[in-house]
Enzyme design. Structure first.
Site, PDB file in Angstrom:
ATOM      1  N   ASN A   8       0.838  -1.203   0.000  1.00 24.49           N
ATOM      2  CA  ASN A   8       0.000   0.000   0.000  1.00 24.49           C
ATOM      3  C   ASN A   8       0.867   1.245   0.000  1.00 24.49           C
ATOM      4  OD1 ASN A   8      -2.750  -1.005   0.160  1.00 24.49           O
ATOM      5  ND2 ASN A   8      -2.157  -1.849   2.152  1.00 24.49           N
ATOM      6  N   ASP A  68       8.938  -6.414   3.325  1.00 21.50           N
ATOM      7  CA  ASP A  68       8.927  -5.732   4.606  1.00 21.50           C
ATOM      8  C   ASP A  68      10.344  -5.236   4.859  1.00 21.50           C
ATOM      9  OD1 ASP A  68       7.122  -4.899   6.595  1.00 21.50           O
ATOM     10  OD2 ASP A  68       8.007  -6.293   8.034  1.00 21.50           O
ATOM     11  N   THR A  69      10.439  -4.007   5.361  1.00 27.40           N
ATOM     12  CA  THR A  69      11.738  -3.374   5.544  1.00 27.40           C
ATOM     13  C   THR A  69      11.868  -2.855   6.966  1.00 27.40           C
ATOM     14  OG1 THR A  69      11.917  -2.689   3.234  1.00 27.40           O
ATOM     15  CG2 THR A  69      13.158  -1.390   4.818  1.00 27.40           C
ATOM     16  N   GLY A 149      10.211   7.954   4.417  1.00 30.02           N
ATOM     17  CA  GLY A 149      10.556   7.280   5.668  1.00 30.02           C
ATOM     18  C   GLY A 149      11.779   7.898   6.330  1.00 30.02           C
ATOM     19  N   ASP A 151      14.787   8.155   5.185  1.00 26.70           N
ATOM     20  CA  ASP A 151      15.835   8.557   4.231  1.00 26.70           C
ATOM     21  C   ASP A 151      16.639   9.792   4.656  1.00 26.70           C
ATOM     22  OD1 ASP A 151      15.542   6.433   2.535  1.00 26.70           O
ATOM     23  OD2 ASP A 151      14.360   7.504   1.036  1.00 26.70           O
TER      24      ASP A 151
HETATM   25  P1  IMP Z   1       7.322  -1.216   6.069  1.00 28.27           P
HETATM   26  O1  IMP Z   1       8.209  -2.187   5.377  1.00 28.27           O
HETATM   27  O2  IMP Z   1       6.298  -0.633   5.136  1.00 28.27           O
HETATM   28  O3  IMP Z   1       6.720  -1.783   7.326  1.00 28.27           O
HETATM   29  O4  IMP Z   1       8.230   0.016   6.431  1.00 28.27           O
HETATM   30  C1  IMP Z   1       8.928   0.097   7.623  1.00 28.27           C
HETATM   31  C2  IMP Z   1       9.336   1.518   7.909  1.00 28.27           C
HETATM   32  O5  IMP Z   1      10.591   1.753   7.312  1.00 28.27           O
HETATM   33  C3  IMP Z   1       8.395   2.606   7.435  1.00 28.27           C
HETATM   34  O6  IMP Z   1       8.396   3.633   8.391  1.00 28.27           O
HETATM   35  C4  IMP Z   1       9.021   3.087   6.166  1.00 28.27           C
HETATM   36  O7  IMP Z   1       8.755   4.437   5.912  1.00 28.27           O
HETATM   37  C5  IMP Z   1      10.497   2.859   6.450  1.00 28.27           C
HETATM   38  N1  IMP Z   1      11.195   2.544   5.221  1.00 28.27           N
HETATM   39  C6  IMP Z   1      10.986   1.476   4.415  1.00 28.27           C
HETATM   40  N2  IMP Z   1      11.813   1.541   3.357  1.00 28.27           N
HETATM   41  C7  IMP Z   1      12.530   2.668   3.502  1.00 28.27           C
HETATM   42  C8  IMP Z   1      13.527   3.289   2.711  1.00 28.27           C
HETATM   43  O8  IMP Z   1      13.904   2.828   1.623  1.00 28.27           O
HETATM   44  N3  IMP Z   1      14.047   4.431   3.199  1.00 28.27           N
HETATM   45  C9  IMP Z   1      13.646   4.987   4.376  1.00 28.27           C
HETATM   46  N4  IMP Z   1      12.701   4.462   5.132  1.00 28.27           N
HETATM   47  C10 IMP Z   1      12.156   3.304   4.698  1.00 28.27           C
END
Ligand code: IMP
Length: 195
Positions: A8, A68-69, A149, A151
């Site tokens: 999303n 997932d990150t 996020g 960055d």
């Molecule tokens: P999710 O994978 O959508 O749960 O993201 C986890 C968190 O890490 C969120 O707050 C995202 O904004 C942040 N995030 C994910 N990918 C990146 C990135 O490439 N750069 C900076 N923040 C990130």
């Protein structure tokens, strides 16, 4: 060749499309009529990535991948990690999340951190997983206006600039998500799966 990216997050979709557009057609959740939030109920990136992909595969019968990150900071014992999206409480509030990281890292000398992405791919019920990692450090304040996020407060090793100062192509060429997506592409291109 078409594959649904079960996310999303419009920023993730944009990054993936910029890396994949000449190789395969990426469909969004909107494209398949999926408007709901995807479940993310686990304590690991691996389980959450699979949960999201499996939700879409099960409910929409489409081959898809999700990711997932997490931002893992050494001095915070790996936090915010899998809780990166809601580190400060409210899901997806990037400003509050960065404020809390900067506060918790105030006066901390060891600023080593890494982003880690797990991609979960499901094709015809078969599950595959790819990982991407970029190491770097947490800056003392926000720098740059691009990206999303965390960055603005992350500088990858070997570079003078934060992710938020880099053009999308440059970030993708070294980022966690870029690496995981390149592994996904090379798997898709080398395997005999139909999707
Ligand atoms: P999710 O994978 O959508 O749960 O993201 C986890 C968190 O890490 C969120 O707050 C995202 O904004 C942040 N995030 C994910 N990918 C990146 C990135 O490439 N750069 C900076 N923040 C990130």
């Amino acid at each position: 060749m078409k594959l649904v990216f079960a996310t999303n997050n419009p920023n993730k979709l944009k990054e993936a499309k910029s890396l994949l557009s000449n190789k395969l057609e990426i469909l969004s959740l909107k494209d398949i009529g999926c408007e709901e939030e995807l479940p993310e109920t686990h304590d690991t990136l691996e389980e959450n990535a699979f949960e999201k992909a499996n939700y879409v595969y099960t409910n929409y019968s489409v081959n898809c991948f999700s990711e997932d990150t997490g931002l893992e900071i050494d001095a915070l014992n790996g936090a915010p990690g899998v809780y990166s999206a809601r580190y400060a409480g409210e899901h997806g509030n990037a400003e509050a999340n960065m404020d809390l990281v900067l506060k918790n890292m105030k006066d901390v000398e060891n600023r080593a951190a890494r982003f880690r992405t797990i991609i979960s791919l499901i094709i015809d019920g078969k599950k595959y997983q790819f990982e991407g990692i970029v190491t770097g450090e947490i800056l003392k304040e926000r720098v740059g206006a691009d990206g999303f996020g965390y960055d603005p407060i992350f500088r990858p090793n070997g570079y003078e600039t934060s992710f938020a100062e880099m053009p999308l192509e440059q970030k993708s060429s070294i980022s966690h998500r870029g690496e995981a997506i390149r592994k996904l592409v090379s798997f898709l291109m080398s395997s005999s799966v139909n999707y």
